[in-house]
Design an enzyme around this catalytic site. Structure first.
Site, short mmCIF file in Angstrom:
data_model
loop_
_atom_site.label_atom_id
_atom_site.label_comp_id
_atom_site.label_asym_id
_atom_site.label_seq_id
_atom_site.Cartn_x
_atom_site.Cartn_y
_atom_site.Cartn_z
N ASP A 13 -120.52 33.13 -30.77
CA ASP A 13 -120.36 31.78 -30.20
C ASP A 13 -120.74 31.71 -28.73
OD1 ASP A 13 -119.34 31.00 -32.71
OD2 ASP A 13 -117.41 31.85 -32.13
N GLY A 17 -127.65 29.94 -30.77
CA GLY A 17 -128.41 28.95 -31.53
C GLY A 17 -129.22 28.05 -30.61
N ASN A 40 -121.47 33.93 -42.33
CA ASN A 40 -120.25 33.85 -41.50
C ASN A 40 -120.58 33.32 -40.11
OD1 ASN A 40 -121.71 36.19 -41.02
ND2 ASN A 40 -119.94 37.50 -40.74
N GLY A 42 -122.34 30.54 -37.65
CA GLY A 42 -122.88 29.19 -37.60
C GLY A 42 -123.57 28.98 -36.27
N HIS A 43 -124.84 28.69 -36.28
CA HIS A 43 -125.55 28.45 -35.03
C HIS A 43 -125.83 26.95 -34.88
CE1 HIS A 43 -127.07 32.85 -34.41
NE2 HIS A 43 -125.76 32.74 -34.44
N VAL A 250 -118.10 27.45 -38.34
CA VAL A 250 -118.02 27.72 -39.78
C VAL A 250 -116.65 27.35 -40.32
CG1 VAL A 250 -118.04 29.55 -41.53
CG2 VAL A 250 -119.79 29.52 -39.75
N ARG A 255 -110.91 28.11 -30.99
CA ARG A 255 -111.28 29.37 -30.35
C ARG A 255 -110.35 29.66 -29.18
NH1 ARG A 255 -117.67 27.84 -30.31
NH2 ARG A 255 -118.04 28.19 -32.53
#
Ligand code: IMP
Ligand code: MG
Length: 333
Positions: A13, A17, A40, A42-43, A250, A255
């Site tokens: 994270d 991306g 697992n 995610g961008h 995802v 976080r």
């Protein structure tokens, strides 16, 4: 930039991306190939106010001339893959290695229902750990055994190596982050594979001598989702005040966060043999940096923060993210 590998410097994270999406357009990449664990990760990236997410395809999908590849080391979930191919209209430019392992329902169920994985480790539940375990046992089904994706299959390592030899622009996209590595991370609170630059290259079948640059991506602060140590972690309340609060792309989980960690950054640079740094979300630390596209127009404090990172790590900060939009980027390459 004939061949660049991007890798996460913290716990995933970091904004890889966005950086890859930016490079796909700015550098007009010929090929973007995804390494790493699988769905697992995610961008996320934003173009003209519209947010896009990919869990299987490389983050270069918005450049319609970039070929999109997935290396043999990456686990494929066929439904997620097919949905993304459809969403990005990328049927004729998507190529999956014959030997990608396939995630099925039993892997997902086991990831979600095993107490050790769900509670102690806090996995994403996407089935990647159980699938990699099965691969190690040499029982997993491979992409070449799945008719629905037969159209996309090829020998990915062969095509990337040819492209590199022909001087095409190739980007190898890592997922997760250095300290989620099964070998170099905060075991057992890690993902199910090594995810450092060497492993990402191995996933796609490119040897170490073919890589020209290792671009390590750091966020301007550190976040972590799931269990495991996080040095100097701040409280949720503090995170909210600083605008650091984020949610997993995802799983939607909140976080955890902490300030930029120079010790972690140096260790990550060493393990990945990084040659350049991309720094994301500078505008979250320094709101006056928002949307800036020239280094000279950054506020003094933000410039000092970057100089400090450069002097502590000995590497140039070449790409700086100043907003969610792909083009909200300062490029000093
Ligand atoms: P798994 O990879 O789903 O088995 O999860 C293992 C650990 O890695 C958990 O702490 C997850 O939250 C974390 N993790 C896995 N993939 C990513 C990612 O792409 N970004 C951030 N954390 C991740
Ligand atoms: Mg992510």
């Amino acid at each position: 930039m004939p061949c660049v590998v991007t890798v996460g410097g913290f716990y995933g994270d970091e904004g890889k991306g966005k950086i890859v999406a930016y490079m796909s357009i700015k550098d007009n990449l010929d090929i973007a190939v995804r390494g790493g664990v699988g769905p697992n990760a995610g961008h996320t990236f934003v173009q003209s106010g519209k947010e896009y997410k990919v869990r299987m395809l490389p983050s270069a999908v918005l450049n319609s001339t970039t070929r999109l590849l997935i290396g043999a080391g990456v686990l494929v979930e066929p439904t997620i893959l097919q949905n993304e191919i459809q969403a990005f209209n990328s049927t004729d430019r998507t190529f999956i290695d014959f030997q990608c392992g396939i995630i099925d329902r039993t892997h997902q169920d086991s990831d979600k229902n095993t107490e050790h994985l769900q509670k102690t480790i806090g996995t994403t539940g996407s089935g990647t750990g159980p699938a990699n375990a099965e691969r190690a046992l040499r029982n997993i089904k491979l992409a070449k055994d799945v008719p629905e994706i037969a159209l996309y299959l090829e020998d990915v390592s062969n095509s990337i190596n040819h492209s590199i030899d022909n001087g095409e622009k190739v980007l190898i996209e890592g997922t997760q982050g250095t300290f989620l590595s099964l070998f170099h991370g905060t075991y057992p609170f890690v993902t199910s594979k090594d995810v450092t630059a060497s492993a990402i290259c191995s996933d796609v079948g490119v040897g170490p001598k073919k890589v020209d640059d290792v671009l390590i991506v750091f966020k301007s602060y550190v976040t972590r989702v799931g269990e495991g140590p996080l040095n100097c972690e701040i409280t949720l309340e503090q995170a909210r005040e600083k605008n650091w609060l984020e949610f997993g792309s995802v799983t939607g989980r909140q976080r955890r966060s902490a300030p930029f960690d120079f010790d972690l950054a140096k260790k990550a640079i060493q393990i990945n043999s990084a040659t350049q740094i991309a720094l994301t979300k500078l505008d979250v630390l320094y709101p006056q940096a928002k949307g800036k596209r020239e280094f000279s127009s950054l506020p003094g404090e933000a410039k000092d923060f970057i100089s400090n990172i450069e002097s502590e790590t000995g590497l140039p900060v070449t790409i700086i993210g100043t907003g969610a939009e792909i083009m909200d980027t300062i490029d000093r390459r």
